[in-house]
Write a protein that holds these residues in place. Structure first.
Motif, PDB file in Angstrom:
ATOM      1  N   CYS A 158      -8.304   8.785  -4.049  1.00 49.80           N
ATOM      2  CA  CYS A 158      -7.862   7.942  -2.940  1.00 49.80           C
ATOM      3  C   CYS A 158      -6.739   8.630  -2.177  1.00 49.80           C
ATOM      4  CB  CYS A 158      -7.390   6.584  -3.440  1.00 49.80           C
ATOM      5  SG  CYS A 158      -5.920   6.661  -4.478  1.00 49.80           S
ATOM      6  N   ASP A 159      -6.514   8.132  -0.969  1.00 49.50           N
ATOM      7  CA  ASP A 159      -5.363   8.569  -0.180  1.00 49.50           C
ATOM      8  C   ASP A 159      -4.218   7.575  -0.357  1.00 49.50           C
ATOM      9  OD1 ASP A 159      -3.755   9.942   1.522  1.00 49.50           O
ATOM     10  OD2 ASP A 159      -4.711   9.240   3.359  1.00 49.50           O
ATOM     11  N   THR A 160      -4.566   6.265  -0.285  1.00 50.10           N
ATOM     12  CA  THR A 160      -3.589   5.207  -0.509  1.00 50.10           C
ATOM     13  C   THR A 160      -4.193   4.177  -1.441  1.00 50.10           C
ATOM     14  OG1 THR A 160      -4.333   3.902   1.384  1.00 50.10           O
ATOM     15  CG2 THR A 160      -2.586   5.520   1.794  1.00 50.10           C
ATOM     16  N   ALA A 161      -3.327   3.361  -2.051  1.00 55.27           N
ATOM     17  CA  ALA A 161      -3.804   2.323  -2.967  1.00 55.27           C
ATOM     18  C   ALA A 161      -2.743   1.243  -3.107  1.00 55.27           C
ATOM     19  CB  ALA A 161      -4.136   2.923  -4.331  1.00 55.27           C
ATOM     20  N   ARG A 162      -3.178   0.075  -3.562  1.00 56.39           N
ATOM     21  CA  ARG A 162      -2.245  -0.991  -3.922  1.00 56.39           C
ATOM     22  C   ARG A 162      -2.850  -1.836  -5.036  1.00 56.39           C
ATOM     23  NH1 ARG A 162      -2.906  -6.142  -1.556  1.00 56.39           N
ATOM     24  NH2 ARG A 162      -4.613  -6.319  -0.055  1.00 56.39           N
ATOM     25  N   LEU A 163      -1.987  -2.575  -5.750  1.00 55.59           N
ATOM     26  CA  LEU A 163      -2.405  -3.383  -6.884  1.00 55.59           C
ATOM     27  C   LEU A 163      -2.424  -4.862  -6.505  1.00 55.59           C
ATOM     28  CD1 LEU A 163      -0.295  -1.769  -9.739  1.00 55.59           C
ATOM     29  CD2 LEU A 163      -2.677  -1.279  -9.136  1.00 55.59           C
ATOM     30  N   ASP A 164      -3.372  -5.580  -7.091  1.00 59.38           N
ATOM     31  CA  ASP A 164      -3.444  -7.037  -6.979  1.00 59.38           C
ATOM     32  C   ASP A 164      -3.419  -7.577  -8.403  1.00 59.38           C
ATOM     33  OD1 ASP A 164      -3.950  -9.680  -6.525  1.00 59.38           O
ATOM     34  OD2 ASP A 164      -5.651  -9.372  -5.186  1.00 59.38           O
ATOM     35  N   GLU A 168       0.855  -1.190   0.000  1.00 66.04           N
ATOM     36  CA  GLU A 168       0.000   0.000   0.000  1.00 66.04           C
ATOM     37  C   GLU A 168       0.888   1.236   0.000  1.00 66.04           C
ATOM     38  OE1 GLU A 168      -4.015   1.493   2.321  1.00 66.04           O
ATOM     39  OE2 GLU A 168      -2.631   0.095   3.283  1.00 66.04           O
ATOM     40  N   THR A 169       0.555   2.182  -0.843  1.00 70.08           N
ATOM     41  CA  THR A 169       1.405   3.357  -0.986  1.00 70.08           C
ATOM     42  C   THR A 169       0.578   4.634  -0.946  1.00 70.08           C
ATOM     43  OG1 THR A 169       2.998   4.480  -2.425  1.00 70.08           O
ATOM     44  CG2 THR A 169       1.252   3.233  -3.499  1.00 70.08           C
ATOM     45  N   ASP A 170       1.188   5.684  -0.480  1.00 75.43           N
ATOM     46  CA  ASP A 170       0.558   7.008  -0.530  1.00 75.43           C
ATOM     47  C   ASP A 170       1.171   7.842  -1.645  1.00 75.43           C
ATOM     48  OD1 ASP A 170       3.041   7.656   0.401  1.00 75.43           O
ATOM     49  OD2 ASP A 170       2.384   8.312   2.380  1.00 75.43           O
ATOM     50  N   PHE A 171       1.882   7.156  -2.579  1.00 72.08           N
ATOM     51  CA  PHE A 171       2.458   7.802  -3.757  1.00 72.08           C
ATOM     52  C   PHE A 171       3.508   8.848  -3.392  1.00 72.08           C
ATOM     53  CE2 PHE A 171      -1.772   6.336  -4.672  1.00 72.08           C
ATOM     54  CZ  PHE A 171      -1.661   5.675  -5.892  1.00 72.08           C
ATOM     55  N   LYS A 172       4.072   8.704  -2.216  1.00 67.87           N
ATOM     56  CA  LYS A 172       5.139   9.585  -1.726  1.00 67.87           C
ATOM     57  C   LYS A 172       4.676  11.011  -1.480  1.00 67.87           C
ATOM     58  CE  LYS A 172       8.740   6.961  -4.095  1.00 67.87           C
ATOM     59  NZ  LYS A 172       9.905   7.020  -5.007  1.00 67.87           N
ATOM     60  N   HIS A 173       3.354  11.204  -1.386  1.00 71.07           N
ATOM     61  CA  HIS A 173       2.856  12.549  -1.132  1.00 71.07           C
ATOM     62  C   HIS A 173       2.311  12.696   0.276  1.00 71.07           C
ATOM     63  CE1 HIS A 173       3.477  13.801  -5.231  1.00 71.07           C
ATOM     64  NE2 HIS A 173       2.804  12.736  -5.677  1.00 71.07           N
ATOM     65  N   GLY A 174       2.163  11.585   0.985  1.00 72.41           N
ATOM     66  CA  GLY A 174       1.707  11.656   2.354  1.00 72.41           C
ATOM     67  C   GLY A 174       0.225  11.989   2.458  1.00 72.41           C
ATOM     68  N   SER A 175      -0.254  11.986   3.690  1.00 75.32           N
ATOM     69  CA  SER A 175      -1.657  12.317   3.934  1.00 75.32           C
ATOM     70  C   SER A 175      -1.902  13.794   3.649  1.00 75.32           C
ATOM     71  CB  SER A 175      -2.025  11.991   5.381  1.00 75.32           C
ATOM     72  OG  SER A 175      -1.868  10.600   5.627  1.00 75.32           O
ATOM     73  N   GLY A 176      -3.137  14.097   3.361  1.00 78.48           N
ATOM     74  CA  GLY A 176      -3.503  15.485   3.072  1.00 78.48           C
ATOM     75  C   GLY A 176      -3.487  15.805   1.600  1.00 78.48           C
ATOM     76  N   THR A 177      -3.124  14.822   0.766  1.00 83.24           N
ATOM     77  CA  THR A 177      -3.123  15.025  -0.675  1.00 83.24           C
ATOM     78  C   THR A 177      -3.918  13.900  -1.322  1.00 83.24           C
ATOM     79  OG1 THR A 177      -0.923  16.026  -0.581  1.00 83.24           O
ATOM     80  CG2 THR A 177      -1.706  15.276  -2.740  1.00 83.24           C
ATOM     81  N   TYR A 178      -4.986  14.279  -2.067  1.00 80.34           N
ATOM     82  CA  TYR A 178      -5.755  13.280  -2.790  1.00 80.34           C
ATOM     83  C   TYR A 178      -5.029  12.913  -4.081  1.00 80.34           C
ATOM     84  CZ  TYR A 178      -9.894  13.558   0.171  1.00 80.34           C
ATOM     85  OH  TYR A 178     -10.753  13.474   1.214  1.00 80.34           O
ATOM     86  N   LYS A 179      -5.111  11.616  -4.411  1.00 81.71           N
ATOM     87  CA  LYS A 179      -4.580  11.121  -5.668  1.00 81.71           C
ATOM     88  C   LYS A 179      -5.742  10.611  -6.519  1.00 81.71           C
ATOM     89  CE  LYS A 179      -2.228  10.107  -2.554  1.00 81.71           C
ATOM     90  NZ  LYS A 179      -1.871  10.715  -1.245  1.00 81.71           N
ATOM     91  N   TYR A 180      -5.749  11.002  -7.791  1.00 85.78           N
ATOM     92  CA  TYR A 180      -6.814  10.585  -8.701  1.00 85.78           C
ATOM     93  C   TYR A 180      -6.204   9.623  -9.731  1.00 85.78           C
ATOM     94  CZ  TYR A 180      -9.582  14.278  -6.634  1.00 85.78           C
ATOM     95  OH  TYR A 180     -10.267  15.062  -5.742  1.00 85.78           O
ATOM     96  N   VAL A 181      -6.479   8.313  -9.541  1.00 82.98           N
ATOM     97  CA  VAL A 181      -5.881   7.271 -10.371  1.00 82.98           C
ATOM     98  C   VAL A 181      -6.797   6.984 -11.556  1.00 82.98           C
ATOM     99  CG1 VAL A 181      -5.092   4.875 -10.432  1.00 82.98           C
ATOM    100  CG2 VAL A 181      -4.758   6.251  -8.366  1.00 82.98           C
TER     101      VAL A 181
END
Length: 735
Positions: free
Chosen positions: A694-700, A622-635
């Protein structure tokens, strides 16, 4: 806003189920199933069990035991080189089958398609037989580690007895009782004769006769003393048995009517009927004599069963002769009639010849119910652990914490003074011994000790108290990296700095190291119902559960020794039903129990080369895309670099799990069939969510074809990219 990629570009470290997700490196996965990182930076489909190589009808091994690999100096074809065998022990009968290997043109190892047995070692003991064996000078010593049978010796013998008379030739394999039998049961007798008397022989016994020559002018009073005579048998040229005292224990020259003995001469006869009763390993008979009332036995003559007789430590042998008038007896004399012994020899004692006292009652492991559970060879010395052997009082005690060592260059000879070397009274049984460089790694129930055996006196170099124990011998193996073992806590090794934690069920300190999911490790380890072996070419360790009868879903693990990472295995082996051994090509060989059979095992090999699988799975951390909390990521897109050779298109075989697995999306995309070159597969969010915040995500990532179910496929993965853009949370302030 500009798009950004989150890239996993190095699948190098396999799985690390650390409790804290932040403890995962970017190239460590949360879960990998049926894929391994054999090639730097990428994942490939794991290997699996190959087709069964040989059916062993009538034999049933036991989980964790009864397989042993050996290379011997001779083979049945009598050609140069070594013969490769797998020994298969039957837990029901105590018989050990010898299955011969052949090498194919491709350099792979295959078990002979000819006769199932190259031979058979009959230990006996019946149900519950557990094989324990070691090899010394091309011969196998094997016993029942459950102490129900008789230790046996199996080897190749090429020799001629009684050269110069009527030779007896041996050119074959022999299965014989172990140990070093003496002449006690062989009708040995001794008598003194006047030089004019006729030497008598019997076809059914072995007899030593001392002829004394009368000469009143040259009387030697040494010959007029009262003597006892004894003899021993030498095995393999180096191992001497205990003494057997002649049946008529006291004699002197006057008993033979010799009043003025001057010189003497010994004769040894071996009856023609008796000659076949010798253990085929016997090479010499040695004759000793001592004066009545003294302790030291002095060597008088050495008889090579091949070359004849000689004075002690002389190479001037008098060849055997043959006489039909004496029931086909063989006889030899020490010297010509013109050259007799002037007096009895008092130079070489039995203690000097053997290295131990002649009054010891037991020197070997060769009787029924005797044996050992574990053994190893260091240099020219054998070490046995957890033993059962007759004691000096005639009892048969079991010494679970004992570690015996043989006399140097005498692999069957264990004297009491060499028992319990460097023993610590901890109440733990010895489970396994492994050879090191001048050391013995001694595994016990709770601890592992490094016993330094490079000096005359053994010492303990290191004791591993925590995590050092094993429950059975199949839980520890030798590797070029040192010994590796598994227990309920994880997998461990040892180096010059001490204990190495390869992975643990739960770390007991804050040192970062690979951990393993306790639930999965519990499934594989299963209270010790598992085994392991090392592949020297891939430098990987295979751990597998013994599984359920007839099952093909035994869980397992492949651990990569280079990257120090592990991955899961499913459906890669059938029911493993023995310990695993390495053959000469480095293949892992094991016995499996075919479904529906309780009276047969098949020998099979685990092939580490890439093989198709229908249960591929890779879960990224699970990753926060190196931006940490407080930043939304739109995948909105995931790209994976792959290749495979199967004629199958994988459709919608990637999932994205959002914010701690709160939501799962099956992404839309394909991996094309027969992609022999590296290619990119593109996956997008389903139509219901063109992109997802999302805040965090991971791939399966799976080998799943969600539209058609699971399919067999071989796949390689190199890079995974998650394409997204970011947006900061709104910033509010008081007007």
């Amino acid at each position: 806003m500009p798009i950004e990629p989150y890239v996993i570009e190095n699948f190098a470290l396999g799985t690390n189920n650390a409790p804290d997700a932040e403890d995962l490196f970017i190239n460590e996965m949360f879960n990998i199933q049926n894929m391994v990182n054999s090639k730097p930076g990428q994942l490939i489909t794991a290997g699996k069990e190959s087709a069964a190589l040989k059916q062993c009808a009538g034999y049933e091994t036991a989980p964790g035991t009864n397989l042993f690999h050996v290379m011997l100096d001779k083979n049945l074809a009598k050609t140069e080189g070594e013969t490769e065998w797998i020994l298969v022990g039957d837990e029901d009968s105590g018989n050990v089958a010898i299955v011969q290997y052949l090498s194919s043109a491709e350099g792979q190892t295959a078990i002979s398609s000819g006769s199932f047995n190259a031979g058979k070692i009959v230990c006996g003991g019946g149900a519950g037989f557990i094989m324990s064996a070691y090899v010394f000078d091309g011969a196998i010593r094997v016993c029942d580690a459950s102490f129900g049978g008789i230790p046996r010796w199996f080897g190749y013998i090429l020799k001629n007895w009684f050269v110069g008379a009527t030779p007896t030739a041996f050119d074959n394999y022999y299965d014989m009782n172990g140990g070093l039998p003496s002449l006690s049961d062989n009708g040995f007798s001794f008598s003194a004769l006047d030089s004019d008397d006729t030497v008598t022989f019997s076809a059914n016994d072995i007899k030593c006769q001392l002829k004394l020559h009368n000469d009143p002018e040259k009387v030697n009073y040494q010959w007029k003393k009262k003597f006892q005579l004894a003899a021993s048998i030498v095995y393999d040229g180096t191992q001497e048995s205990l003494l057997t005292i002649a049946t008529n224990k006291v004699l002197d020259g006057e008993n033979a009517g010799v009043t003025d003995p001057a010189v003497g001469n010994f004769y040894l006869s071996v009856g023609s009927n008796f000659g076949g009763n010798f253990n085929k390993r016997a090479t010499h008979i040695k004759v000793y004599m001592r004066e009545v009332g003294t302790e030291l036995w002095y060597l008088q003559a050495t008889y090579s069963l091949s070359k004849g007789g000689a004075l002690p430590h002389s190479d001037d042998y008098q060849a055997w002769s043959y006489s039909s008038s004496t029931h086909h007896a063989y006889n030899v004399k020490l010297a010509d009639t013109d050259f007799w012994m002037e007096e009895p020899s008092t130079i070489y004692t039995y203690q000097v010849e053997t290295g131990h006292d002649p009054d010891i009652k037991y020197i070997d492991f060769g009787r029924a119910t005797e044996g050992w559970k574990t053994s190893c060879v260091v240099g020219r010395t054998v070490y046995l652990g957890y033993t059962k052997r007759y004691g000096e009082d005639g009892g048969v005690p079991t010494n679970g914490d004992a570690l015996w060592k043989s006399l140097p260059n005498q692999p069957d000879k264990f004297i009491p003074i060499n028992m319990n070397i460097a023993v610590k009274d901890d109440g733990e049984n010895v489970i396994k011994t492994i050879t090191g460089n001048g050391v013995v790694f001694e595994f016990k129930e709770q601890t592992m000790r490094v016993v330094n055996v490079s000096q005359e006196i053994e010492t303990i170099d290191l004791t591993v108290q925590a995590n050092g124990g094993i429950v059975s011998a199949d839980k520890a193996i030798d590797t070029p990296f040192g010994p590796v073992w598994i227990n309920r806590y994880g997998m461990f090794s040892i180096d010059e700095n001490g204990l190495v934690r390869m992975f643990e069920r739960q770390s007991i300190d804050k040192t970062r190291r690979p951990t393993i999911d306790p639930t999965y490790w519990g499934t594989v380890y299963d209270d010790g119902d598992c085994t392991l072996q090392y592949d020297p070419f891939k430098r990987q360790i295979l751990i597998t559960n013994y599984g359920v009868f007839g099952s093909t879903t035994n869980p397992g693990i492949i651990f990569d020794m280079v990257s120090k990472s592990w991955t899961k295995l499913y459906n890669r082996l059938a029911q493993v039903y023995s310990n695993m051994v390495l053959d000469s090509k480095g293949n892992i060989v094991f016995a499996e129990r075919p479904s529906g059979s309780s009276t047969r095992v098949d020998l099979a090999v685990f092939d580490f080369d890439e093989a198709s699988s229908d249960k591929i799975r890779i879960e990224t951390p699970e990753t926060d895309f190196k931006h940490g909390s407080g930043t939304y990521k739109y995948v909105y897109k995931v790209m994976i670099k792959y290749k495979h050779s199967h004629a199958t298109t994988l459709t919608n075989n990637v999932e994205m799990k959002i914010d701690g697995d709160a939501t799962t999306y099956r992404l839309v995309g394909t991996m094309a069939q027969s992609a022999s070159a590296w290619a990119w597969a593109s996956y997008v969010m389903p139509s219901s969510a063109v992109f997802h915040k999302c805040d965090t995500a991971r791939l399966d990532i799976g080998g799943y074809n969600y539209s058609a179910g699971e399919v067999d496929i071989d796949t390689k993965l190199r890079v995974a990219k998650v394409i997204y853009f970011k947006r900061h949370l709104p910033h509010y302030r008081i007007s």
